[in-house]
Motif scaffolding. Structure first.
Motif, PDB file in Angstrom:
ATOM      1  N   ASN A   1      -1.435 -26.603 -17.834  1.00  0.00           N
ATOM      2  CA  ASN A   1      -2.681 -25.990 -18.339  1.00  0.00           C
ATOM      3  C   ASN A   1      -3.259 -26.701 -19.561  1.00  0.00           C
ATOM      4  O   ASN A   1      -3.976 -26.096 -20.353  1.00  0.00           O
ATOM      5  N   ILE A   2      -2.929 -27.985 -19.702  1.00  0.00           N
ATOM      6  CA  ILE A   2      -3.521 -28.781 -20.781  1.00  0.00           C
ATOM      7  C   ILE A   2      -4.844 -29.371 -20.294  1.00  0.00           C
ATOM      8  O   ILE A   2      -5.815 -29.447 -21.038  1.00  0.00           O
ATOM      9  N   LEU A   3      -4.859 -29.755 -19.028  1.00  0.00           N
ATOM     10  CA  LEU A   3      -6.064 -30.290 -18.396  1.00  0.00           C
ATOM     11  C   LEU A   3      -6.495 -29.406 -17.236  1.00  0.00           C
ATOM     12  O   LEU A   3      -5.675 -28.669 -16.678  1.00  0.00           O
ATOM     13  N   ILE A   4      -7.773 -29.518 -16.851  1.00  0.00           N
ATOM     14  CA  ILE A   4      -8.283 -28.851 -15.647  1.00  0.00           C
ATOM     15  C   ILE A   4      -8.949 -29.934 -14.795  1.00  0.00           C
ATOM     16  O   ILE A   4      -9.734 -30.738 -15.304  1.00  0.00           O
ATOM     17  N   ARG A   5      -8.632 -29.954 -13.519  1.00  0.00           N
ATOM     18  CA  ARG A   5      -9.269 -30.912 -12.614  1.00  0.00           C
ATOM     19  C   ARG A   5     -10.564 -30.282 -12.125  1.00  0.00           C
ATOM     20  O   ARG A   5     -10.549 -29.266 -11.431  1.00  0.00           O
ATOM     21  N   VAL A   6     -11.699 -30.868 -12.503  1.00  0.00           N
ATOM     22  CA  VAL A   6     -12.988 -30.274 -12.138  1.00  0.00           C
ATOM     23  C   VAL A   6     -13.559 -30.876 -10.858  1.00  0.00           C
ATOM     24  O   VAL A   6     -14.423 -30.287 -10.212  1.00  0.00           O
ATOM     25  N   ALA A   7     -13.105 -32.070 -10.504  1.00  0.00           N
ATOM     26  CA  ALA A   7     -13.517 -32.735  -9.269  1.00  0.00           C
ATOM     27  C   ALA A   7     -12.515 -33.846  -9.010  1.00  0.00           C
ATOM     28  O   ALA A   7     -11.658 -34.122  -9.866  1.00  0.00           O
ATOM     29  N   GLN A   8     -12.597 -34.461  -7.860  1.00  0.00           N
ATOM     30  CA  GLN A   8     -11.663 -35.532  -7.556  1.00  0.00           C
ATOM     31  C   GLN A   8     -11.800 -36.653  -8.591  1.00  0.00           C
ATOM     32  O   GLN A   8     -12.873 -37.226  -8.776  1.00  0.00           O
ATOM     33  N   GLY A   9     -10.703 -36.924  -9.295  1.00  0.00           N
ATOM     34  CA  GLY A   9     -10.706 -38.005 -10.278  1.00  0.00           C
ATOM     35  C   GLY A   9     -11.412 -37.681 -11.587  1.00  0.00           C
ATOM     36  O   GLY A   9     -11.673 -38.569 -12.395  1.00  0.00           O
ATOM     37  N   ILE A  10     -11.716 -36.386 -11.837  1.00  0.00           N
ATOM     38  CA  ILE A  10     -12.372 -35.986 -13.086  1.00  0.00           C
ATOM     39  C   ILE A  10     -11.593 -34.818 -13.694  1.00  0.00           C
ATOM     40  O   ILE A  10     -11.417 -33.777 -13.059  1.00  0.00           O
ATOM     41  N   TYR A  11     -11.144 -35.020 -14.923  1.00  0.00           N
ATOM     42  CA  TYR A  11     -10.308 -34.023 -15.598  1.00  0.00           C
ATOM     43  C   TYR A  11     -10.959 -33.580 -16.908  1.00  0.00           C
ATOM     44  O   TYR A  11     -11.618 -34.369 -17.590  1.00  0.00           O
ATOM     45  N   TYR A  12     -10.723 -32.323 -17.247  1.00  0.00           N
ATOM     46  CA  TYR A  12     -11.411 -31.689 -18.389  1.00  0.00           C
ATOM     47  C   TYR A  12     -10.393 -31.129 -19.370  1.00  0.00           C
ATOM     48  O   TYR A  12      -9.477 -30.396 -18.989  1.00  0.00           O
ATOM     49  N   TYR A  13     -10.548 -31.540 -20.642  1.00  0.00           N
ATOM     50  CA  TYR A  13      -9.736 -30.952 -21.722  1.00  0.00           C
ATOM     51  C   TYR A  13     -10.509 -29.731 -22.195  1.00  0.00           C
ATOM     52  O   TYR A  13     -11.508 -29.856 -22.909  1.00  0.00           O
ATOM     53  N   PRO A  14     -10.115 -28.538 -21.739  1.00  0.00           N
ATOM     54  CA  PRO A  14     -10.986 -27.367 -21.866  1.00  0.00           C
ATOM     55  C   PRO A  14     -11.346 -26.943 -23.285  1.00  0.00           C
ATOM     56  O   PRO A  14     -10.518 -26.949 -24.180  1.00  0.00           O
ATOM     57  N   LYS A  15     -12.618 -26.597 -23.394  1.00  0.00           N
ATOM     58  CA  LYS A  15     -13.138 -26.013 -24.626  1.00  0.00           C
ATOM     59  C   LYS A  15     -12.835 -24.521 -24.547  1.00  0.00           C
ATOM     60  O   LYS A  15     -13.049 -23.906 -23.503  1.00  0.00           O
ATOM     61  N   ILE A  16     -12.319 -23.954 -25.626  1.00  0.00           N
ATOM     62  CA  ILE A  16     -11.931 -22.540 -25.624  1.00  0.00           C
ATOM     63  C   ILE A  16     -12.925 -21.741 -26.473  1.00  0.00           C
ATOM     64  O   ILE A  16     -13.280 -22.147 -27.579  1.00  0.00           O
ATOM     65  N   ASP A  17     -13.360 -20.603 -25.951  1.00  0.00           N
ATOM     66  CA  ASP A  17     -14.265 -19.726 -26.686  1.00  0.00           C
ATOM     67  C   ASP A  17     -13.452 -18.901 -27.677  1.00  0.00           C
ATOM     68  O   ASP A  17     -12.796 -17.929 -27.310  1.00  0.00           O
ATOM     69  N   THR A  18     -13.479 -19.330 -28.936  1.00  0.00           N
ATOM     70  CA  THR A  18     -12.708 -18.609 -29.970  1.00  0.00           C
ATOM     71  C   THR A  18     -13.522 -17.465 -30.575  1.00  0.00           C
ATOM     72  O   THR A  18     -12.974 -16.523 -31.116  1.00  0.00           O
ATOM     73  N   LYS A  19     -14.860 -17.550 -30.449  1.00  0.00           N
ATOM     74  CA  LYS A  19     -15.718 -16.523 -31.056  1.00  0.00           C
ATOM     75  C   LYS A  19     -15.645 -15.197 -30.298  1.00  0.00           C
ATOM     76  O   LYS A  19     -15.456 -14.135 -30.878  1.00  0.00           O
ATOM     77  N   TRP A  20     -15.824 -15.277 -28.969  1.00  0.00           N
ATOM     78  CA  TRP A  20     -15.879 -14.038 -28.169  1.00  0.00           C
ATOM     79  C   TRP A  20     -14.583 -13.782 -27.395  1.00  0.00           C
ATOM     80  O   TRP A  20     -14.425 -12.742 -26.773  1.00  0.00           O
ATOM     81  N   GLY A  21     -13.704 -14.767 -27.422  1.00  0.00           N
ATOM     82  CA  GLY A  21     -12.417 -14.593 -26.733  1.00  0.00           C
ATOM     83  C   GLY A  21     -12.535 -14.505 -25.224  1.00  0.00           C
ATOM     84  O   GLY A  21     -11.734 -13.850 -24.558  1.00  0.00           O
ATOM     85  N   SER A  22     -13.556 -15.168 -24.657  1.00  0.00           N
ATOM     86  CA  SER A  22     -13.756 -15.086 -23.208  1.00  0.00           C
ATOM     87  C   SER A  22     -12.974 -16.157 -22.436  1.00  0.00           C
ATOM     88  O   SER A  22     -13.092 -16.273 -21.230  1.00  0.00           O
TER      89      SER A  22
END
Length: 203
Positions: free
Chosen positions: A48-69
């Protein structure tokens, strides 16, 4: 380099990056073999450090700290811009997506279309959704100084001269307030004559 070392190096690189960054396997080519890099990226997704958003594309997720969503997903624009940067090509949004961006339509197309001076391709993102890059030879689309002007002209061309409503022109007028006068004077020359007339009447 052993697989564990490749994993540790990639993990270190990702965690030192800004949250919201998109990564491609090619960016880690100097760390090890393509198999070792792929294996490390799969492990980082499982952790859960990265998220695969498409084939060959990975995302270091931005976390919503303000609203906790939780996780804030990357926008289609972010993904498209990252692909363009990697491929060293220019892109510009077009079609129904531009109408939605400007608030001229509530419809969100399943396939977001960008014109590009690169090669034509489609990137699948989620179920039935994707980004379509359409090659264009019309280089004037990349000549606009103001991105807002490019969006406005693209939107009007998408709607068509005889289909533009007064309500839509009012929305466009409000967007023109975000265009610098010197940019407007230059960019208006790139638009079709009928678009020039309609926009000049709003100023």
């Amino acid at each position: 380099m052993a697989e564990q070392s490749v994993y540790n190096e990639i993990k270190r690189r990702i965690e030192s990056a800004k949250r919201g960054t998109l990564f491609f396997p090619d960016g880690f080519a100097s760390f090890g073999s393509s198999d070792a890099v792929r294996s490390a990226l799969v492990r980082l997704c499982r952790a859960n450090i990265l998220i695969r958003v498409a084939q060959g594309i990975y995302y270091y997720p931005k976390i919503d700290t303000k609203w906790g969503s939780g996780i804030i997903p990357p926008s289609i624009e972010d993904i498209a811009e990252s692909i363009a940067k990697r491929d060293k090509v220019r892109i510009a949004p077009t079609g129904a997506y531009v109408l939605n961006l400007l608030g001229l339509s509530t419809q969100i197309p399943a396939n977001i279309v960008f014109v590009t001076d690169g090669s034509q391709r489609r990137v699948s993102i989620g179920k039935g959704k994707g980004i379509l890059f359409k090659h264009t030879s019309e280089m004037r689309i990349f000549a606009y100084r103001s991105q807002m002007m490019r969006l406005i002209v693209t939107a009007l061309r998408e709607i068509g001269e005889d289909n533009v409503t007064e309500g839509q022109m009012e929305i466009i007028k409000s967007h023109l307030e975000n265009v610098q006068p010197e940019d407007f004077q230059k960019d208006i020359q790139l638009a079709p004559i009928w678009v020039r007339k309609k926009l000049s009447a709003l100023i």
